[in-house]
Write a protein that holds these residues in place. Structure first.
Motif, PDB file in Angstrom:
ATOM      1  N   ILE A   1       0.838  -1.197   0.000  1.00  0.00           N
ATOM      2  CA  ILE A   1       0.000   0.000   0.000  1.00  0.00           C
ATOM      3  C   ILE A   1       0.875   1.249   0.000  1.00  0.00           C
ATOM      4  CG2 ILE A   1      -1.626   1.377   1.358  1.00  0.00           C
ATOM      5  CD1 ILE A   1      -2.949  -1.204   2.250  1.00  0.00           C
TER       6      ILE A   1
ATOM      7  N   PHE B   1      -7.446   1.975  -2.092  1.00  0.00           N
ATOM      8  CA  PHE B   1      -7.170   0.602  -1.710  1.00  0.00           C
ATOM      9  C   PHE B   1      -8.341  -0.015  -0.951  1.00  0.00           C
ATOM     10  CE2 PHE B   1      -3.335   3.121  -1.849  1.00  0.00           C
ATOM     11  CZ  PHE B   1      -2.490   2.372  -2.656  1.00  0.00           C
TER      12      PHE B   1
ATOM     13  N   ILE C   1      -5.519   1.506   8.594  1.00  0.00           N
ATOM     14  CA  ILE C   1      -6.463   2.186   7.712  1.00  0.00           C
ATOM     15  C   ILE C   1      -6.787   3.583   8.232  1.00  0.00           C
ATOM     16  CG2 ILE C   1      -8.844   2.122   6.849  1.00  0.00           C
ATOM     17  CD1 ILE C   1      -8.544  -0.953   6.774  1.00  0.00           C
TER      18      ILE C   1
ATOM     19  N   CYS D   1      -8.531   4.238   1.851  1.00  0.00           N
ATOM     20  CA  CYS D   1      -8.351   2.816   2.136  1.00  0.00           C
ATOM     21  C   CYS D   1      -9.472   2.346   3.053  1.00  0.00           C
ATOM     22  CB  CYS D   1      -6.994   2.562   2.792  1.00  0.00           C
ATOM     23  SG  CYS D   1      -6.628   0.814   3.078  1.00  0.00           S
TER      24      CYS D   1
END
Length: 223
Positions: free
Chosen positions: A74, A86, A99, A109
């Motif tokens: 990521i 993501f 996250i 994300c």
């Protein structure tokens, strides 16, 4: 915004990839170092995505080894593709603090426990290609998609290209495109890179100025 990245924690979940629309997302399937087999349903879903899907076999073992690999990818992709988004597919709530931190940094994300049916798939205009498999279903060979020569160089191809540069500095350098492709495939054994993935690595090497190709001849400037 480009196509979103789905990062599959294959040690934790076995999602229905046929719910994702081919051509509209990137898929990275993370498997453990000792993983030898994959589900039959997954094997036959893989070819639909062509060069947009990659298997990432993690290095090493441990309770959080796969999680760290997902976090690395990521960060790596986000640095190279500002604005990338993501989706982590996992039931592991341990990803949630990561996250939240990513969101604080402006990186889109989220985590889902499964791929919902609402994700849908685009109607197929022709029958999908068939995956080639061994008797034990240990290897999936992805067929080369139409127009593979024009495929974009993605972050995973760049990562592989960096490894190839390191290996070329220590090895006899192939002088033809065919032998360079063989060298790349052998370097990543037993991953069994398909033709599209190998072309993406060569394209990344060219983009970085590490190799130049004239016809079938290859020259190097590795630094």
């Amino acid at each position: 915004m480009g196509k979103p990245y789905y990062l599959i924690d294959f040690e934790n979940v076995r999602p229905a990839l046929d719910r994702l629309p081919p051509g509209q997302c990137h898929v990275l399937v993370f498997t453990g170092e000792t993983t030898k087999r994959i589900d039959v349903d997954l094997a036959f879903a893989l070819p639909r995505f062509g060069a947009d899907i990659q298997r990432v076999a993690i290095s090493g073992t441990g309770s959080n080894a796969l999680d760290f690999h997902i976090a690395f990818y990521i960060g790596h992709i986000a640095a190279r593709e500002p604005g990338a988004s993501f989706v982590i597919v996992s039931k592991d709530t341990g990803f949630d603090p990561l996250i939240r931190h990513l969101k604080d940094k402006g990186i889109a994300c989220r985590r889902i426990a499964d791929i919902p049916a609402a994700a849908g798939t685009a109607p197929a205009t022709k029958a999908p290609p068939v995956a080639k498999k061994s008797k034990a279903m240990t290897v999936v060979v992805l067929p080369e998609p139409n127009g593979a020569a024009a495929e974009p160089v993605n972050a995973l191809a760049d990562e592989r290209a960096s490894k190839i540069v390191r290996c070329l500095k220590k090895a006899k350098r192939p002088t033809k495109t065919s032998t360079l492709a063989t060298f790349i495939g052998a370097t990543f054994q037993p991953a069994k890179l398909d033709a599209a993935a190998i072309k993406a690595v060569i394209a990344s090497l060219q983009k970085a100025g590490k190799v130049a190709i004239a016809g079938t001849k290859v020259t190097y400037k590795l630094g």
